[in-house]
Design a protein around this motif. Sequence first.
Motif, PDB file in Angstrom:
ATOM      1  N   GLY A 198       0.973  -6.212  18.245  1.00 37.48           N
ATOM      2  CA  GLY A 198       1.381  -5.116  19.115  1.00 37.48           C
ATOM      3  C   GLY A 198       0.628  -3.832  18.845  1.00 37.48           C
ATOM      4  O   GLY A 198       0.292  -3.079  19.760  1.00 37.48           O
ATOM      5  N   LEU A 199       0.325  -3.561  17.573  1.00 34.79           N
ATOM      6  CA  LEU A 199      -0.353  -2.321  17.199  1.00 34.79           C
ATOM      7  C   LEU A 199      -1.824  -2.312  17.578  1.00 34.79           C
ATOM      8  O   LEU A 199      -2.479  -1.269  17.489  1.00 34.79           O
ATOM      9  CB  LEU A 199      -0.208  -2.081  15.691  1.00 34.79           C
ATOM     10  N   LEU A 200      -2.349  -3.448  18.002  1.00 35.33           N
ATOM     11  CA  LEU A 200      -3.750  -3.498  18.426  1.00 35.33           C
ATOM     12  C   LEU A 200      -3.932  -3.027  19.866  1.00 35.33           C
ATOM     13  O   LEU A 200      -5.057  -2.832  20.312  1.00 35.33           O
ATOM     14  CB  LEU A 200      -4.294  -4.928  18.293  1.00 35.33           C
ATOM     15  N   LYS A 201      -2.837  -2.809  20.578  1.00 30.63           N
ATOM     16  CA  LYS A 201      -2.924  -2.413  21.983  1.00 30.63           C
ATOM     17  C   LYS A 201      -2.684  -0.910  22.121  1.00 30.63           C
ATOM     18  O   LYS A 201      -1.580  -0.436  21.838  1.00 30.63           O
ATOM     19  CB  LYS A 201      -1.887  -3.167  22.823  1.00 30.63           C
ATOM     20  N   VAL A 228       2.165   7.436   2.007  1.00 33.77           N
ATOM     21  CA  VAL A 228       1.338   6.430   1.358  1.00 33.77           C
ATOM     22  C   VAL A 228      -0.096   6.662   1.802  1.00 33.77           C
ATOM     23  O   VAL A 228      -0.349   7.110   2.919  1.00 33.77           O
ATOM     24  CB  VAL A 228       1.808   4.997   1.725  1.00 33.77           C
ATOM     25  N   CYS A 229      -1.038   6.417   0.900  1.00 32.98           N
ATOM     26  CA  CYS A 229      -2.460   6.542   1.204  1.00 32.98           C
ATOM     27  C   CYS A 229      -2.993   5.144   1.538  1.00 32.98           C
ATOM     28  O   CYS A 229      -3.003   4.267   0.665  1.00 32.98           O
ATOM     29  CB  CYS A 229      -3.221   7.125   0.008  1.00 32.98           C
ATOM     30  N   ALA A 230      -3.413   4.946   2.779  1.00 35.67           N
ATOM     31  CA  ALA A 230      -3.876   3.622   3.200  1.00 35.67           C
ATOM     32  C   ALA A 230      -4.734   3.770   4.444  1.00 35.67           C
ATOM     33  O   ALA A 230      -4.507   4.661   5.270  1.00 35.67           O
ATOM     34  CB  ALA A 230      -2.695   2.698   3.486  1.00 35.67           C
ATOM     35  N   ASP A 231      -5.703   2.897   4.589  1.00 32.14           N
ATOM     36  CA  ASP A 231      -6.538   2.874   5.772  1.00 32.14           C
ATOM     37  C   ASP A 231      -5.898   1.953   6.808  1.00 32.14           C
ATOM     38  O   ASP A 231      -5.749   0.752   6.575  1.00 32.14           O
ATOM     39  CB  ASP A 231      -7.945   2.392   5.427  1.00 32.14           C
ATOM     40  N   THR A 232      -5.512   2.507   7.937  1.00 30.89           N
ATOM     41  CA  THR A 232      -4.834   1.719   8.964  1.00 30.89           C
ATOM     42  C   THR A 232      -5.805   0.947   9.852  1.00 30.89           C
ATOM     43  O   THR A 232      -5.379   0.262  10.793  1.00 30.89           O
ATOM     44  CB  THR A 232      -3.976   2.635   9.852  1.00 30.89           C
ATOM     45  N   GLY A 233      -7.094   1.057   9.587  1.00 31.25           N
ATOM     46  CA  GLY A 233      -8.077   0.243  10.290  1.00 31.25           C
ATOM     47  C   GLY A 233      -8.055   0.448  11.792  1.00 31.25           C
ATOM     48  O   GLY A 233      -8.087   1.580  12.274  1.00 31.25           O
ATOM     49  N   ILE A 234      -7.981  -0.648  12.541  1.00 31.99           N
ATOM     50  CA  ILE A 234      -8.081  -0.562  14.001  1.00 31.99           C
ATOM     51  C   ILE A 234      -6.722  -0.464  14.686  1.00 31.99           C
ATOM     52  O   ILE A 234      -6.637  -0.542  15.908  1.00 31.99           O
ATOM     53  CB  ILE A 234      -8.850  -1.778  14.561  1.00 31.99           C
ATOM     54  N   PHE A 235      -5.653  -0.278  13.927  1.00 27.54           N
ATOM     55  CA  PHE A 235      -4.342  -0.139  14.538  1.00 27.54           C
ATOM     56  C   PHE A 235      -4.260   1.141  15.367  1.00 27.54           C
ATOM     57  O   PHE A 235      -4.781   2.185  14.982  1.00 27.54           O
ATOM     58  CB  PHE A 235      -3.234  -0.095  13.479  1.00 27.54           C
ATOM     59  N   PRO A 244      -7.759  -7.895  11.303  1.00 24.91           N
ATOM     60  CA  PRO A 244      -6.818  -6.799  11.535  1.00 24.91           C
ATOM     61  C   PRO A 244      -5.647  -6.737  10.558  1.00 24.91           C
ATOM     62  O   PRO A 244      -4.818  -5.830  10.671  1.00 24.91           O
ATOM     63  CB  PRO A 244      -6.311  -7.094  12.957  1.00 24.91           C
ATOM     64  N   PHE A 245      -5.575  -7.672   9.606  1.00 27.12           N
ATOM     65  CA  PHE A 245      -4.459  -7.619   8.659  1.00 27.12           C
ATOM     66  C   PHE A 245      -4.586  -6.337   7.827  1.00 27.12           C
ATOM     67  O   PHE A 245      -5.695  -5.964   7.426  1.00 27.12           O
ATOM     68  CB  PHE A 245      -4.454  -8.840   7.740  1.00 27.12           C
ATOM     69  N   PRO A 246      -3.483  -5.647   7.565  1.00 30.17           N
ATOM     70  CA  PRO A 246      -3.538  -4.367   6.853  1.00 30.17           C
ATOM     71  C   PRO A 246      -4.344  -4.431   5.556  1.00 30.17           C
ATOM     72  O   PRO A 246      -4.083  -5.269   4.690  1.00 30.17           O
ATOM     73  CB  PRO A 246      -2.063  -4.052   6.564  1.00 30.17           C
ATOM     74  N   GLY A 247      -5.336  -3.545   5.436  1.00 30.67           N
ATOM     75  CA  GLY A 247      -6.130  -3.440   4.224  1.00 30.67           C
ATOM     76  C   GLY A 247      -7.249  -4.454   4.093  1.00 30.67           C
ATOM     77  O   GLY A 247      -8.019  -4.400   3.125  1.00 30.67           O
ATOM     78  N   CYS A 248      -7.387  -5.364   5.034  1.00 28.95           N
ATOM     79  CA  CYS A 248      -8.413  -6.406   4.937  1.00 28.95           C
ATOM     80  C   CYS A 248      -9.689  -5.959   5.642  1.00 28.95           C
ATOM     81  O   CYS A 248      -9.634  -5.302   6.679  1.00 28.95           O
ATOM     82  CB  CYS A 248      -7.921  -7.714   5.550  1.00 28.95           C
ATOM     83  N   ALA A 249     -10.838  -6.322   5.084  1.00 27.99           N
ATOM     84  CA  ALA A 249     -12.128  -5.998   5.703  1.00 27.99           C
ATOM     85  C   ALA A 249     -12.987  -7.238   5.877  1.00 27.99           C
ATOM     86  O   ALA A 249     -14.192  -7.139   6.126  1.00 27.99           O
ATOM     87  CB  ALA A 249     -12.868  -4.961   4.862  1.00 27.99           C
ATOM     88  N   ILE A 278       4.909  -1.737   8.914  1.00 29.01           N
ATOM     89  CA  ILE A 278       3.569  -1.545   8.367  1.00 29.01           C
ATOM     90  C   ILE A 278       3.601  -0.601   7.167  1.00 29.01           C
ATOM     91  O   ILE A 278       2.945  -0.836   6.145  1.00 29.01           O
ATOM     92  CB  ILE A 278       2.626  -0.997   9.457  1.00 29.01           C
ATOM     93  N   PHE A 279       4.398   0.453   7.260  1.00 29.70           N
ATOM     94  CA  PHE A 279       4.538   1.402   6.152  1.00 29.70           C
ATOM     95  C   PHE A 279       5.052   0.693   4.908  1.00 29.70           C
ATOM     96  O   PHE A 279       4.534   0.885   3.797  1.00 29.70           O
ATOM     97  CB  PHE A 279       5.476   2.535   6.561  1.00 29.70           C
ATOM     98  N   ALA A 280       6.076  -0.134   5.076  1.00 26.22           N
ATOM     99  CA  ALA A 280       6.645  -0.865   3.939  1.00 26.22           C
ATOM    100  C   ALA A 280       5.624  -1.812   3.334  1.00 26.22           C
ATOM    101  O   ALA A 280       5.567  -1.981   2.101  1.00 26.22           O
ATOM    102  CB  ALA A 280       7.892  -1.631   4.381  1.00 26.22           C
ATOM    103  N   TYR A 281       4.799  -2.435   4.185  1.00 20.43           N
ATOM    104  CA  TYR A 281       3.771  -3.339   3.657  1.00 20.43           C
ATOM    105  C   TYR A 281       2.772  -2.561   2.798  1.00 20.43           C
ATOM    106  O   TYR A 281       2.436  -2.985   1.691  1.00 20.43           O
ATOM    107  CB  TYR A 281       3.037  -4.056   4.794  1.00 20.43           C
ATOM    108  N   TYR A 282       2.286  -1.440   3.307  1.00 18.35           N
ATOM    109  CA  TYR A 282       1.337  -0.639   2.536  1.00 18.35           C
ATOM    110  C   TYR A 282       1.951  -0.199   1.200  1.00 18.35           C
ATOM    111  O   TYR A 282       1.291  -0.212   0.162  1.00 18.35           O
ATOM    112  CB  TYR A 282       0.896   0.587   3.327  1.00 18.35           C
ATOM    113  N   CYS A 283       3.213   0.209   1.239  1.00 16.65           N
ATOM    114  CA  CYS A 283       3.882   0.645  -0.003  1.00 16.65           C
ATOM    115  C   CYS A 283       3.976  -0.501  -1.000  1.00 16.65           C
ATOM    116  O   CYS A 283       3.796  -0.294  -2.209  1.00 16.65           O
ATOM    117  CB  CYS A 283       5.271   1.186   0.317  1.00 16.65           C
ATOM    118  N   SER A 284       4.243  -1.708  -0.524  1.00 18.02           N
ATOM    119  CA  SER A 284       4.339  -2.857  -1.430  1.00 18.02           C
ATOM    120  C   SER A 284       2.987  -3.176  -2.063  1.00 18.02           C
ATOM    121  O   SER A 284       2.913  -3.642  -3.201  1.00 18.02           O
ATOM    122  CB  SER A 284       4.868  -4.085  -0.676  1.00 18.02           C
TER     123      SER A 284
END
Length: 288
Positions: free
Chosen positions: A79-82, A205-212, A26-31, A256-262
């Motif tokens: 928290g975002l997984l719920k 930002v363009c990012a796949d938020t996955g299962i969040f 579930p880490f942002p951007g990880c598959a 999460i937004f800041a992480y994707y931007c970084s």
Amino acid sequence: MRIEVLEAPPAELLAGLTSLVGNICPFPGCADLPSRVVEFRDGSRGRPTMESSLLLCASHSDQAGRGEIGSGLLKTIRGLLKPDRGPKGGSRSLATRDEYLATIRDRIARGTRSLRGVYVGPLPLHPDWYFNLRDGATNQPNMDRQVATCLDAPGCETFLIFRNSPRYAEKVRELVPAELMPVLVAQIIGRIDAVYGQSGSNHMVCADTGIFHIPVILDDAVITAFRSTPQTPVGSGLLVTDPDQVHWERDAFDRIFAYYCSEVAGVSQVERMKEFVRSLLTGASSPE
């Protein structure tokens, strides 16, 4: 806060976390495949719980164990997984898709100084004729026209994450005749430039938020969508007005937004979005 990689997590904890994240870290951007339990908690040791644990891949669990991933981000991810994390007080169930969409439209129309959310693609950047076409096909007004007004309102700070999913392209191609597709693409690209400028913006930002599970977040409300499966349309929702929960959701989104931007620093998100939109003409899927 103590962060620890559990070498022998309780079987029921591992089973619960596995059912929560499935087969994707579930880490942002990880598959990658999740394989190790990371516990994060305040205070003394105790039996690990679902609320204070995450199932991550080998790489991200190692990083967490070395302190390279902060406890704040780990708690936010958990928290975002719920999907049902709203409080019992200060909330109202939205029993149907129509009620969910109407609630978002109405809350925005009342006036809001901020909006945060996730989109499958650049729907709020579509022209008005597309909204009319889709509303006629679905026999119900959507929320995107109202969200578009926030993009133009100088007093409304809008942060959007665009997933740029193949599902967006499929839906657009199903609705728009082939001869109108070049017109649609040109108008969306023009709208991207008008809203975000040639040099880009730190508001998208363009990012796949996955299962969040990331809701629509306004000044004084959070509106969460519920689906029977990730690929089906929204079937119902939940309106939360509890100030503490609204504050938590806003902070979680911003983290999460800041992480994707970084992660995409130095990459033009405007050009990335345009590339995805141009793929509507070729049938190819641009990288997300």
